[in-house]
Design a protein around this motif. Sequence first.
Motif, PDB file in Angstrom:
ATOM      1  N   ALA A 138       0.808  -1.219   0.000  1.00 30.41           N
ATOM      2  CA  ALA A 138       0.000   0.000   0.000  1.00 30.41           C
ATOM      3  C   ALA A 138       0.842   1.270   0.000  1.00 30.41           C
ATOM      4  CB  ALA A 138      -0.933   0.005   1.216  1.00 30.41           C
ATOM      5  N   ILE A 139       2.095   1.185   0.456  1.00 27.24           N
ATOM      6  CA  ILE A 139       2.883   2.415   0.571  1.00 27.24           C
ATOM      7  C   ILE A 139       3.814   2.640  -0.618  1.00 27.24           C
ATOM      8  CG2 ILE A 139       2.761   2.288   3.091  1.00 27.24           C
ATOM      9  CD1 ILE A 139       5.764   1.596   3.113  1.00 27.24           C
ATOM     10  N   LYS A 140       3.787   1.753  -1.609  1.00 29.28           N
ATOM     11  CA  LYS A 140       4.675   1.954  -2.747  1.00 29.28           C
ATOM     12  C   LYS A 140       4.293   3.233  -3.492  1.00 29.28           C
ATOM     13  CE  LYS A 140       2.246  -0.822  -6.239  1.00 29.28           C
ATOM     14  NZ  LYS A 140       0.971  -0.887  -5.512  1.00 29.28           N
ATOM     15  N   PRO A 141       5.268   3.929  -4.089  1.00 29.51           N
ATOM     16  CA  PRO A 141       4.948   5.155  -4.827  1.00 29.51           C
ATOM     17  C   PRO A 141       3.952   4.907  -5.958  1.00 29.51           C
ATOM     18  CG  PRO A 141       7.305   5.005  -4.438  1.00 29.51           C
ATOM     19  CD  PRO A 141       6.718   3.682  -4.038  1.00 29.51           C
ATOM     20  N   THR A 142       3.206   5.931  -6.282  1.00 24.91           N
ATOM     21  CA  THR A 142       2.280   5.872  -7.407  1.00 24.91           C
ATOM     22  C   THR A 142       3.048   5.838  -8.726  1.00 24.91           C
ATOM     23  OG1 THR A 142       0.824   7.267  -6.075  1.00 24.91           O
ATOM     24  CG2 THR A 142       0.237   6.978  -8.398  1.00 24.91           C
ATOM     25  N   LEU A 143       4.151   6.586  -8.743  1.00 26.36           N
ATOM     26  CA  LEU A 143       4.952   6.742  -9.961  1.00 26.36           C
ATOM     27  C   LEU A 143       6.407   6.982  -9.575  1.00 26.36           C
ATOM     28  CD1 LEU A 143       5.203   7.291 -13.083  1.00 26.36           C
ATOM     29  CD2 LEU A 143       4.654   9.686 -12.569  1.00 26.36           C
ATOM     30  N   GLY A 144       7.306   6.344 -10.292  1.00 22.03           N
ATOM     31  CA  GLY A 144       8.730   6.628 -10.150  1.00 22.03           C
ATOM     32  C   GLY A 144       9.242   7.269 -11.426  1.00 22.03           C
ATOM     33  N   LEU A 145       9.846   8.440 -11.310  1.00 22.80           N
ATOM     34  CA  LEU A 145      10.425   9.135 -12.464  1.00 22.80           C
ATOM     35  C   LEU A 145      11.933   8.915 -12.429  1.00 22.80           C
ATOM     36  CD1 LEU A 145       8.472  12.533 -12.500  1.00 22.80           C
ATOM     37  CD2 LEU A 145       8.053  10.490 -13.880  1.00 22.80           C
ATOM     38  N   ILE A 146      12.441   8.071 -13.313  1.00 23.10           N
ATOM     39  CA  ILE A 146      13.864   7.722 -13.321  1.00 23.10           C
ATOM     40  C   ILE A 146      14.553   8.556 -14.389  1.00 23.10           C
ATOM     41  CG2 ILE A 146      15.519   5.836 -13.569  1.00 23.10           C
ATOM     42  CD1 ILE A 146      13.315   3.921 -12.739  1.00 23.10           C
ATOM     43  N   ASP A 147      15.277   9.562 -13.931  1.00 24.72           N
ATOM     44  CA  ASP A 147      15.944  10.534 -14.802  1.00 24.72           C
ATOM     45  C   ASP A 147      17.451  10.389 -14.635  1.00 24.72           C
ATOM     46  OD1 ASP A 147      16.971  12.761 -16.100  1.00 24.72           O
ATOM     47  OD2 ASP A 147      15.413  14.117 -15.369  1.00 24.72           O
ATOM     48  N   PRO A 148      18.149   9.787 -15.614  1.00 17.81           N
ATOM     49  CA  PRO A 148      19.574   9.513 -15.436  1.00 17.81           C
ATOM     50  C   PRO A 148      20.438  10.758 -15.265  1.00 17.81           C
ATOM     51  CG  PRO A 148      18.869   9.004 -17.685  1.00 17.81           C
ATOM     52  CD  PRO A 148      17.629   9.255 -16.885  1.00 17.81           C
ATOM     53  N   LEU A 149      19.926  11.927 -15.633  1.00 16.30           N
ATOM     54  CA  LEU A 149      20.713  13.152 -15.421  1.00 16.30           C
ATOM     55  C   LEU A 149      21.053  13.344 -13.943  1.00 16.30           C
ATOM     56  CD1 LEU A 149      18.980  15.753 -17.787  1.00 16.30           C
ATOM     57  CD2 LEU A 149      21.168  14.576 -18.129  1.00 16.30           C
ATOM     58  N   HIS A 150      20.178  12.872 -13.062  1.00 13.00           N
ATOM     59  CA  HIS A 150      20.398  13.082 -11.633  1.00 13.00           C
ATOM     60  C   HIS A 150      21.592  12.288 -11.104  1.00 13.00           C
ATOM     61  CE1 HIS A 150      16.817  15.273 -11.968  1.00 13.00           C
ATOM     62  NE2 HIS A 150      15.942  14.331 -11.646  1.00 13.00           N
ATOM     63  N   THR A 151      21.974  11.232 -11.806  1.00  9.68           N
ATOM     64  CA  THR A 151      23.090  10.411 -11.324  1.00  9.68           C
ATOM     65  C   THR A 151      24.433  11.101 -11.512  1.00  9.68           C
ATOM     66  OG1 THR A 151      23.444   9.261 -13.438  1.00  9.68           O
ATOM     67  CG2 THR A 151      21.791   8.338 -11.938  1.00  9.68           C
ATOM     68  N   LEU A 152      24.483  12.118 -12.359  1.00 15.26           N
ATOM     69  CA  LEU A 152      25.756  12.800 -12.624  1.00 15.26           C
ATOM     70  C   LEU A 152      26.212  13.639 -11.439  1.00 15.26           C
ATOM     71  CD1 LEU A 152      25.145  13.886 -16.340  1.00 15.26           C
ATOM     72  CD2 LEU A 152      26.335  11.857 -15.480  1.00 15.26           C
ATOM     73  N   HIS A 153      25.345  13.832 -10.463  1.00 23.29           N
ATOM     74  CA  HIS A 153      25.703  14.627  -9.286  1.00 23.29           C
ATOM     75  C   HIS A 153      26.174  13.759  -8.123  1.00 23.29           C
ATOM     76  CE1 HIS A 153      23.840  17.903 -11.491  1.00 23.29           C
ATOM     77  NE2 HIS A 153      22.785  17.132 -11.663  1.00 23.29           N
ATOM     78  N   MET A 154      26.257  12.449  -8.340  1.00 24.18           N
ATOM     79  CA  MET A 154      26.637  11.539  -7.263  1.00 24.18           C
ATOM     80  C   MET A 154      28.156  11.423  -7.157  1.00 24.18           C
ATOM     81  SD  MET A 154      23.991   8.417  -8.052  1.00 24.18           S
ATOM     82  CE  MET A 154      24.648   7.374  -6.750  1.00 24.18           C
ATOM     83  N   PRO A 155      28.727  11.620  -5.959  1.00 16.48           N
ATOM     84  CA  PRO A 155      30.167  11.398  -5.786  1.00 16.48           C
ATOM     85  C   PRO A 155      30.510   9.911  -5.836  1.00 16.48           C
ATOM     86  CG  PRO A 155      29.159  11.982  -3.689  1.00 16.48           C
ATOM     87  CD  PRO A 155      28.094  12.131  -4.732  1.00 16.48           C
ATOM     88  N   GLU A 156      31.786   9.618  -5.979  1.00 16.94           N
ATOM     89  CA  GLU A 156      32.251   8.249  -6.243  1.00 16.94           C
ATOM     90  C   GLU A 156      31.764   7.218  -5.229  1.00 16.94           C
ATOM     91  OE1 GLU A 156      36.403   6.034  -5.523  1.00 16.94           O
ATOM     92  OE2 GLU A 156      36.537   7.650  -6.998  1.00 16.94           O
ATOM     93  N   ARG A 157      31.947   7.503  -3.927  1.00 16.09           N
ATOM     94  CA  ARG A 157      31.595   6.480  -2.937  1.00 16.09           C
ATOM     95  C   ARG A 157      30.082   6.282  -2.818  1.00 16.09           C
ATOM     96  NH1 ARG A 157      35.083   3.500  -3.821  1.00 16.09           N
ATOM     97  NH2 ARG A 157      34.141   2.112  -2.286  1.00 16.09           N
ATOM     98  N   LEU A 158      29.320   7.310  -3.105  1.00 17.68           N
ATOM     99  CA  LEU A 158      27.872   7.158  -3.109  1.00 17.68           C
ATOM    100  C   LEU A 158      27.445   6.245  -4.259  1.00 17.68           C
ATOM    101  CD1 LEU A 158      25.162   7.865  -1.887  1.00 17.68           C
ATOM    102  CD2 LEU A 158      25.144   9.980  -3.215  1.00 17.68           C
ATOM    103  N   VAL A 159      28.093   6.399  -5.415  1.00 14.73           N
ATOM    104  CA  VAL A 159      27.803   5.512  -6.543  1.00 14.73           C
ATOM    105  C   VAL A 159      28.170   4.072  -6.179  1.00 14.73           C
ATOM    106  CG1 VAL A 159      28.308   4.981  -8.958  1.00 14.73           C
ATOM    107  CG2 VAL A 159      28.188   7.354  -8.212  1.00 14.73           C
ATOM    108  N   ALA A 160      29.344   3.903  -5.553  1.00 17.19           N
ATOM    109  CA  ALA A 160      29.791   2.553  -5.192  1.00 17.19           C
ATOM    110  C   ALA A 160      28.846   1.910  -4.181  1.00 17.19           C
ATOM    111  CB  ALA A 160      31.214   2.616  -4.632  1.00 17.19           C
ATOM    112  N   ASN A 161      28.552   2.622  -3.106  1.00 16.46           N
ATOM    113  CA  ASN A 161      27.743   2.024  -2.039  1.00 16.46           C
ATOM    114  C   ASN A 161      26.302   1.776  -2.470  1.00 16.46           C
ATOM    115  OD1 ASN A 161      29.867   1.865  -0.176  1.00 16.46           O
ATOM    116  ND2 ASN A 161      29.573   3.993   0.444  1.00 16.46           N
ATOM    117  N   SER A 162      25.749   2.673  -3.277  1.00 19.97           N
ATOM    118  CA  SER A 162      24.391   2.415  -3.762  1.00 19.97           C
ATOM    119  C   SER A 162      24.397   1.259  -4.756  1.00 19.97           C
ATOM    120  CB  SER A 162      23.772   3.681  -4.377  1.00 19.97           C
ATOM    121  OG  SER A 162      24.570   4.184  -5.422  1.00 19.97           O
ATOM    122  N   GLY A 163      25.479   1.126  -5.521  1.00 19.69           N
ATOM    123  CA  GLY A 163      25.598   0.000  -6.438  1.00 19.69           C
ATOM    124  C   GLY A 163      25.705  -1.333  -5.720  1.00 19.69           C
ATOM    125  N   PHE A 164      26.362  -1.333  -4.557  1.00 16.53           N
ATOM    126  CA  PHE A 164      26.444  -2.573  -3.777  1.00 16.53           C
ATOM    127  C   PHE A 164      25.065  -3.000  -3.277  1.00 16.53           C
ATOM    128  CE2 PHE A 164      30.929  -1.036  -2.729  1.00 16.53           C
ATOM    129  CZ  PHE A 164      31.481  -1.763  -3.773  1.00 16.53           C
TER     130      PHE A 164
END
Length: 467
Positions: free
Chosen positions: A215-241
């Motif tokens: 019941a709590i899942k989002p109604t819509l997810g907007l996946i915009d790859p432009l937002h990933t360009l602002h992620m620093p290296e370790r955030l990319v690594a840890n979220s990828g894990f």
Amino acid sequence: MAAAARARVARLLRQLQRAACQCPTHSHTYSQAPGLSPSGKTTDYAFEMAVSNIRYGVGVTKEVGMDLQNMGAKNVCLMTDKNLCQLPPVQAVMESLVKNGIHFQVYDNVRVEPTDASFMEAIEFARKGAFDAYVAVGGGSTMDTCKAANLYASSPHSDFLDYVNAPIGKGKPVSVPLKPLIAVPTTTGTGSETTGVAIFDCEHLKVKTGIASRAIKPTLGLIDPLHTLHMPERLVANSGFDVLCHALESYTALPYHMRSPCPSNPIMRPAYQGSNPISDLWAVHALRIVAKYMKRAVRNPDDLEARSHMHLASAFAGIGFGNAGVHLCHGMSYPISGLVKTYKAKDYNVDHPLVPHGLSVVLTSPAVFTFTAQMFPERHLETAEILGADTRTAKTQDAGPVLADTLRKFLFDLDVDDGLAAIGYTKADIPALVKGTLPQERVTKLAPRPQSEEDLSALFEASMKLY
């Protein structure tokens, strides 16, 4: 006549089992009639797929204002954190809201790795605001906080523990209608835009838990790859894990038809149901993307192709684990995060000790999959091969060590801390870590191999050092 019909159904089921594909990808025999678990409880016989609507595209964030207008939203809560509120993803959302005449209020006090206290602060803001829609812009912390705010604002007379997972909370099913929630993920890991799960630290118990309901899942997810360009290296690594472990754990989880008890009513069927043929497809596909693109995404902040693929892999793995579940890596990760002492991860702008979720999950992965590979070794070997291992001469009894060694190499190549000891834990902490894992039955019971307290102690000890 009834007896003849039952005999015919039984015969057809046996034929289906014999015809079922036995390749590693489908080595769980899913076409089974409900059976009895060792405890004598009837196991489940069905699984259900629930996922948010997903829209993907470069620059798709600009559509969020039109979406809210189409929903008839008049008073919107925009949730984010203090770091993101000054960055382009939030600015793009606000520009779209303003352009489309959407009235909104900003809540930017989301805590990275939220707590029960930070959830309740956001809930209070939501209740006072009387919002008719929500937009969450950020990583898992923001999306999970927004889910909780929407839930409890929609159920104002509920106690906080009513919907929190048992045994820490009451684990009541959600029966109230919620407001629309649009999630705009800015990290490539949690997949929270696709799931009905919200995770937080229970501060007085020093352990993570959460709320799990379709019941709590989002109604819509907007996946915009432009937002990933602002992620620093370790955030990319840890979220990828986190993506890596979502895929591995959901694919190796206990099959849905072996999970007990069988729900007496469909509303009682858990969000995390066990591995199933549909989740399997998403998990394997996500794993292939991780193997191909994750190292590139971590090492090159301008590699839009790699980061775009990892953004999609996060959603793919989210669809998989959001319905199959995770198991020991996640169950053990919650006390690793909750009992943090002084460790502060690089590239995280926070004012408190922090073991990022993805890091806390992946540090135990070599030990966990060595342990679980006794069950369904073909799946463990298959995932090792996807991640680059040569399994042509590997035997089934080698599945655990092969996958563990493959994971160690993968983590070493991405400069991961050398085990739990490197983030401040010692053997003296193991009893507390085990104690913090025991309440995580929602996920630990989905491990394909049951585990005792002694097993958990051994897994934490084996995770003190990786290399």
